[in-house]
Design a protein around this motif. Structure first.
Motif, short mmCIF file in Angstrom:
data_model
loop_
_atom_site.label_atom_id
_atom_site.label_comp_id
_atom_site.label_asym_id
_atom_site.label_seq_id
_atom_site.Cartn_x
_atom_site.Cartn_y
_atom_site.Cartn_z
N ARG A 59 29.07 53.48 -1.69
CA ARG A 59 28.25 52.94 -2.80
C ARG A 59 27.25 53.96 -3.32
NH1 ARG A 59 26.63 51.70 -7.01
NH2 ARG A 59 25.43 49.85 -7.57
N THR A 60 26.61 54.67 -2.39
CA THR A 60 25.52 55.55 -2.81
C THR A 60 25.96 57.00 -2.99
OG1 THR A 60 24.85 56.11 -0.56
CG2 THR A 60 23.90 54.11 -1.52
N ARG A 61 27.17 57.33 -2.54
CA ARG A 61 27.69 58.70 -2.56
C ARG A 61 26.87 59.62 -1.67
NH1 ARG A 61 31.38 58.91 -6.83
NH2 ARG A 61 31.13 57.22 -8.31
N GLN A 95 26.46 66.48 2.75
CA GLN A 95 26.97 65.94 1.49
C GLN A 95 28.20 66.71 1.03
OE1 GLN A 95 25.00 63.52 0.62
NE2 GLN A 95 25.83 62.87 -1.32
N PHE A 119 32.42 68.92 -4.55
CA PHE A 119 31.59 67.80 -4.09
C PHE A 119 32.48 66.75 -3.44
CE2 PHE A 119 32.51 64.40 -7.14
CZ PHE A 119 33.02 65.09 -8.23
N ARG A 120 31.88 65.92 -2.65
CA ARG A 120 32.61 64.94 -1.84
C ARG A 120 32.35 63.52 -2.34
NH1 ARG A 120 32.93 65.62 4.55
NH2 ARG A 120 34.36 67.19 3.76
N TYR A 123 34.83 56.89 0.51
CA TYR A 123 35.49 55.60 0.33
C TYR A 123 35.33 54.80 1.62
CZ TYR A 123 37.46 58.26 -3.46
OH TYR A 123 37.59 59.05 -4.57
N ASP A 124 35.35 53.48 1.49
CA ASP A 124 35.09 52.69 2.70
C ASP A 124 36.35 52.12 3.34
OD1 ASP A 124 35.73 50.66 0.99
OD2 ASP A 124 33.75 49.76 0.93
N ALA A 126 38.14 49.63 2.77
CA ALA A 126 38.14 48.18 2.98
C ALA A 126 39.37 47.55 2.32
CB ALA A 126 36.88 47.57 2.38
N ARG A 174 42.02 68.54 -5.27
CA ARG A 174 41.55 67.24 -4.77
C ARG A 174 42.21 67.06 -3.41
NH1 ARG A 174 41.02 62.25 -8.34
NH2 ARG A 174 43.25 62.00 -8.01
N LYS A 178 41.66 58.69 0.34
CA LYS A 178 40.90 57.67 -0.37
C LYS A 178 41.60 56.32 -0.19
CE LYS A 178 41.08 57.62 -4.87
NZ LYS A 178 41.06 58.04 -6.28
N ASP A 179 40.83 55.27 -0.37
CA ASP A 179 41.42 53.95 -0.19
C ASP A 179 42.17 53.55 -1.45
OD1 ASP A 179 39.41 53.36 -1.95
OD2 ASP A 179 38.17 52.32 -0.48
N SER A 180 42.87 52.43 -1.34
CA SER A 180 43.72 51.96 -2.42
C SER A 180 43.62 50.44 -2.49
CB SER A 180 45.16 52.39 -2.12
OG SER A 180 46.06 51.70 -2.94
N THR A 181 43.95 49.88 -3.63
CA THR A 181 43.97 48.41 -3.74
C THR A 181 45.38 47.86 -3.54
OG1 THR A 181 44.15 48.62 -6.12
CG2 THR A 181 41.95 48.25 -5.24
N ARG A 718 33.30 40.79 0.41
CA ARG A 718 33.80 41.28 1.69
C ARG A 718 33.17 40.53 2.86
NH1 ARG A 718 34.22 47.66 0.07
NH2 ARG A 718 35.90 47.33 -1.42
#
Lengths: 737, 258
Positions: A59-61, A95, A119-120, A123-124, A126, A174, A178-181, A718
């Motif tokens: 959320r906050t990077r 960071q 930069f990075r 992702y969580d 979830a 890249r 990373k997460d996916s839906t 969540r």
């Protein structure tokens, strides 16, 4: 009582604001030093987070570990012969945010710059939360982040009376997960499964909740050289370039993990409530390779014929060859008479209609060529009137083929016998598209303090797409007809008209009406001759903006954006039982966006800024007109939210400034009752941050900054498993040399 | 015992009083100029002509830009289209073009947010490009100085999707089996400025797809294309595992599966 408290607090705040408004005698400004060059800023920041650190990062990077290092630096060195070397940098460990660049500039010659930046993004990982059984399945404990990096070399040669030559090379990457839906199935939802006699697989409890991720490995090398020159009244730009893309992305999908349909299947007397785990655990590793080598060349001109007429135009050609490859490594764990085993492309073989989830390996190539041209004229018949009209044409052609080897293993549960299936399918495409787009822009300023404008573009395209598909239907290769064509026609009209009116120095009004009317017609849809699908959608709305400056110290900006969308969908030639050919309403969406911004320079020593947005957003599709179970399983999609932020900056003494900031976000689109019949659920969350910062000038060359804050985030979507809260701290020292 | 600070009513009231107290003190104690960003303290308007002396490669084409359409002349300095975003330029001109005397929207979106307030709110949402945190800038996708601010629209030689696929090359294609929504643009499904939904989706669920794929259905049925999907929203989105995962395009599946 609550309302009384609110009133008292509001009154208190109002009194405070009134006191602050008392004018203070002005004195000489004593601004903080603003360093242009030869400075370095060291900083460190971190948080003590309670709750989901992964959600905090996403959320906050900000890294949960905190970050420290060089936040910013710049040094300029004057070398001999009017040459300057500039060095820019950033290095925030934790960071993983880095930049280092060197730029050499020589007056009347040009410049060259070399650098690298990365930069990075976090992702969580979830998946979905299922409120009925309080189900939350964080399958992946590994860190999820993607580093986006770029190595760059660029320069410009600017010699007097000579063409300007520019060049640029970038190597972009890249890399990371990373997460996916694209969530996987689970039956472990806590919903009692109503199973009939002999039933093995659940029929109602399955929900797609399991998280998935993508492992990215992407590089893109791009280069371009361009020459810009002016000959008489004509400016010319000629460019050539190319790029090379290499992507090898791996997607990890899991279904029914932690479950196993038992063998022999338990026998129930209907209706029987069964909470047994009852799926075939499946893991899919999907690798996609895309290697593209492309080149492009373009030439543009702009000629001022006289004071009132300017012509412009250009041509661009782009061609590329692409190698494609993929593998879907699909493995299922199945219990049968011979025990529990893992099978490649495994499925329960219930006969000829069984739908096998195939194991696939494929390889092929694609190529595309795009020729684009435009030509236009800009007229200024009077100082108050500007008209620009242009025509764009394009010819896009792509073709390709892909040979796929499918395999699967059907398991007969009663015997454990395995039947292997294998088939080869050749896929292909030939596609040609020819869009034309005339445009018209008009601007009129003949009315005092008013600017009127209008623009319109009308794109029409004819496209002929032939595809060959030899996919699989059930256990055997589908006997697909070769090269069935799809004729596509597009008609897109976009228009807007608006004005800006400076009524007086204290009030500026702007308004714009916009509309899009798009129709896409697909004859031969789904590769069936005689079938037609037409999509007609209209989007229209308005943007209203008011900038009010009641005093020199106060500025208020208000903006309202309304967007309505409607689509009508026509089908003919569909023959499936239950389908109704004809026209239906596909979409009826509405978005109201109210935004307000206030800047108030309360005195020479204090300013206040506040911004907020309130958005009502709903997308409605089939829900109003379907019935029965179909209606039960669908809802309108609400995407409403509120955001706000405020900052108060003030001087504490001649050498110290303070800054108080706060942010707020709330979305409330979550309907837990919908979980019984549908997924996924809408977004609901509430977040607040507050911070207090100081900035102190230690010397004329050194500035210290420090900030303390607190963040509180609650995520109902969540189920609270992604909530986080905790204090934040940040300190920096900036020093000039 | 763990100290767990909470944002309750007392915290807000006492914190607020303390903050306002500090402000009051500052009002009467100091006279140093504090200006809300993105303004330049002490600077005055100079008009576009002052900018053109050094930045002609930008100002020469500004009249064709979206922003020029709403720019109006002001006072004795003529058009101030440049300074509407970059701040008053007198100190910048006087200093010979130093960085600290001018607002650079390429480094901070604050200047853009002065008018595009709705975008400020969107970039503050949980799913947005990294503009609010400074890792990206508005100008990576928008050209404020020339032609349509939305790159690739109108009669431009480029296409609108190129702004997205410059970075998102995996979604670029071409694919053997295309999703024609890509021709309408990435914004058919995504809001690049930010969304309450993951992956900046305009809707989190099947409604995203049904906007274009709804088909007339008998009672109790939900046809999308040529197939009844009435039971599918129970399980999850159209693009969930085992369904149409290859939503940007596929090289092996006619139905956009991976």
């Amino acid at each position: 009582m609550k309302s009384l408290n609110f009133v008292l607090r509001t009154a208190g705040l109002a009194s405070g604001m009134a006191l602050l408004s008392i004018p203070v005698a002005a004195a000489e400004a004593d601004a903080f030093p603003a360093f242009d060059t030869n400075y370095i800023t060291f900083s460190a920041g971190g948080a003590d987070i309670d709750g989901s650190k992964a959600a905090y990062q996403a959320r906050t990077r900000n890294a949960k570990t905190g970050a420290a290092g060089i936040e910013d630096m710049r040094f300029d060195y004057d070398l001999k012969d009017k040459t300057t070397l500039s060095v820019n940098g950033r290095a925030l460990a934790g960071q993983e945010d880095y930049l280092l660049s060197f730029k050499l500039t020589k007056e009347e010659v040009g410049s060259v710059e070399v650098g690298y930046k990365t930069f990075r993004t976090f992702y969580d990982g979830a998946g979905g939360f299922f409120p009925i059984g309080n189900v939350w399945m964080p399958l992946f404990s590994r860190p999820l982040y993607v580093d986006r990096g770029q190595l760059f070399v660029q320069g410009t040669i600017v010699m007097p009376k000579a063409p300007v030559i520019s060049f640029k090379y970038t190597h972009s990457t890249r890399d990371g997960r990373k997460d996916s839906t694209i969530w996987g199935d689970t039956n472990l939802t806590g919903i009692p499964i109503l199973a009939g006699p002999g039933a093995v697989n659940p029929i109602a409890a399955s929900r797609k909740l399991l998280p998935t991720y993508v492992d990215l490995d992407e590089t893109n090398d791009a280069w371009e050289v361009s020459v810009r020159h002016k000959v008489g009244n004509t400016s010319l730009v000629v460019s050539v370039g190319g790029n090379s893309i290499e992507n090898r992305n791996v997607r990890e999908m899991q279904q029914n993990i932690g479950e196993l349909a038992p063998f022999p299947a338990p026998v129930f007397t209907a209706p029987t409530v069964n909470n047994e785990r009852a799926g075939s655990p499946r893991r899919t590793t999907m690798t996609q390779r895309h290697e593209e080598d492309g080149y492009h060349a373009s030439a543009t001109f702009e000629t001022a014929m006289n004071d009132k007429v300017t012509l412009f135009g250009g041509l661009q050609y782009h061609t590329a060859d692409v190698e494609i490859g993929l593998s879907r490594n699909f493995r299922a764990t199945i219990a049968s008479a011979t025990g529990v085993r893992e099978y490649a492309g495994g499925f329960v073989n219930t006969g000829a209609t069984a739908r096998a989830p195939y194991h696939v390996v494929a390889q092929g190539d694609l190529e595309f060529d795009v020729l684009t041209g435009n030509f236009g004229a800009r007229f200024t018949p009077s100082p108050n009137l500007a008209i620009e009209t242009a025509l764009r044409g394009e010819r896009w052609e792509d073709s390709g083929r892909n040979l796929a080897d499918y395999s699967s293993q059907g398991v007969t549960l009663a015997t454990g016998a395995v039947t292997s299936y294998a088939a080869q399918g050749q896929h292909g495409v030939n596609n040609v598209e020819k869009p034309w787009t005339p445009t018209l822009d008009v601007r009129y300023t003949g009315i005092k303090n008013v600017a009127l404008y209008a623009s319109w573009e009308y794109r029409t395209a004819k496209q002929n797409e032939h595809v060959r598909y030899e996919g699989l239907n059930g256990q055997t290769k589908r006997t697909e007809l070769d090269l069935i064509g799809k004729n596509i026609e597009e008609t897109h009209s976009n228009a807007k008209v608006g004005f800006s009116w400076a009524i007086n120095p204290a009030l500026n009004l702007r308004a714009e009406l916009f509309t899009k009317d798009h129709e896409n017609d697909f004859a031969g849809y789904d590769d069936v001759v005689g079938r037609d699908y037409a999509l007609n959608y209209d989007i229209y709305g308005t943007k209203l903006t008011a900038v009010v400056k009641p005093t020199n110290a106060v500025s208020l900006t208000s903006r309202y954006v309304l967007q309505r969308g409607k689509s009508a969908i026509f089908h003919s030639g569909l023959t499936t039982n239950g389908v109704i050919n004809g026209t239906v309403d596909g979409n009826d969406s509405t978005r109201h966006n109210f935004s307000e911004g206030v800047t108030w320079n309360v005195s020479k020593a204090v300013y206040v800024q506040a911004n907020g947005s309130v958005v009502f957003d709903q997308i409605q599709t089939m829900y109003p007109w379907i019935s029965g179970n179909a209606k039960r399983n669908l809802r309108n999609s609400d995407n409403n939210y509120v955001t706000a932020d405020a900052a108060v900056g003030f001087s504490i003494d001649r050498n110290t400034s303070g800054l108080i900031q706060g942010t707020y976000y709330r979305a409330n689109n979550y309907d837990a009752s919908y979980a019984a019949v549908g997924m996924p659920l809408g977004a609901s969350a509430q977040e607040t941050t507050v911070s207090v910062g100081v900035r102190r000038k230690l010397t004329e060359k050194t500035v210290l900054s420090a900030k303390l804050g607190y963040v509180d985030s609650k995520n109902a979507t969540r189920g609270g498993y992604a909530d986080f809260r905790g204090p934040l701290a940040y300190v920096s020292v900036q020093h000039a040399f | 015992m763990t100290f767990r600070p909470r944002l309750n009513k007392n915290t807000l009231v006492f914190g607020g009083v303390a903050a306002w107290g500090l402000l009051l003190i500052s009002c009467v104690a100091v006279n140093r100029t504090m200006l809300a960003p993105p303004y330049i303290a002490g600077a005055n308007l100079v008009g576009n002509k002052g900018c053109a002396e050094c930045h002609s490669e930008v100002t020469d084409h500004f009249s064709s830009s979206t922003h020029a359409k709403v720019a109006l002349a002001e006072g004795n300095v003529g058009s101030t289209g440049c300074e509407a975003c970059h701040g008053a330029g007198s100190l910048h001109v006087k200093a010979g073009g130093t960085r600290s005397t001018i607002v650079n929207p390429g480094k901070s979106p604050e200047a853009c947010f002065q008018c595009h307030l709705d975008k400020r709110g969107q970039f503050n949402l949980p799913n947005a490009h990294a503009v609010a945190t400074g890792q990206m800038s508005c100008s990576e996708c928008h050209d404020p100085h020339r032609g349509n601010a939305i790159k690739g629209t109108g009669a431009s030689l480029h296409t609108q999707n190129e702004s997205c696929t410059e970075c998102h090359t995996a979604q670029k294609g071409p694919f053997i089996f295309k999703h024609n929504a890509m021709k309408e643009g990435c914004t058919s499904c995504h809001n690049p400025h930010g969304s309450v939904n993951q992956k900046m989706l305009n809707a989190p669920d099947s409604n995203l797809c049904l906007q274009c794929h709804a088909t007339g259905s008998s009672p109790g049925q939900l046809f999308a294309g040529g197939r009844d999907h009435a039971g599918n929203p129970v399980n999850g989105s159209c693009w969930a595992a085992g369904c149409h995962e290859g939503i940007h395009g596929s090289n092996v599946s006619h139905a956009l599966r991976y």
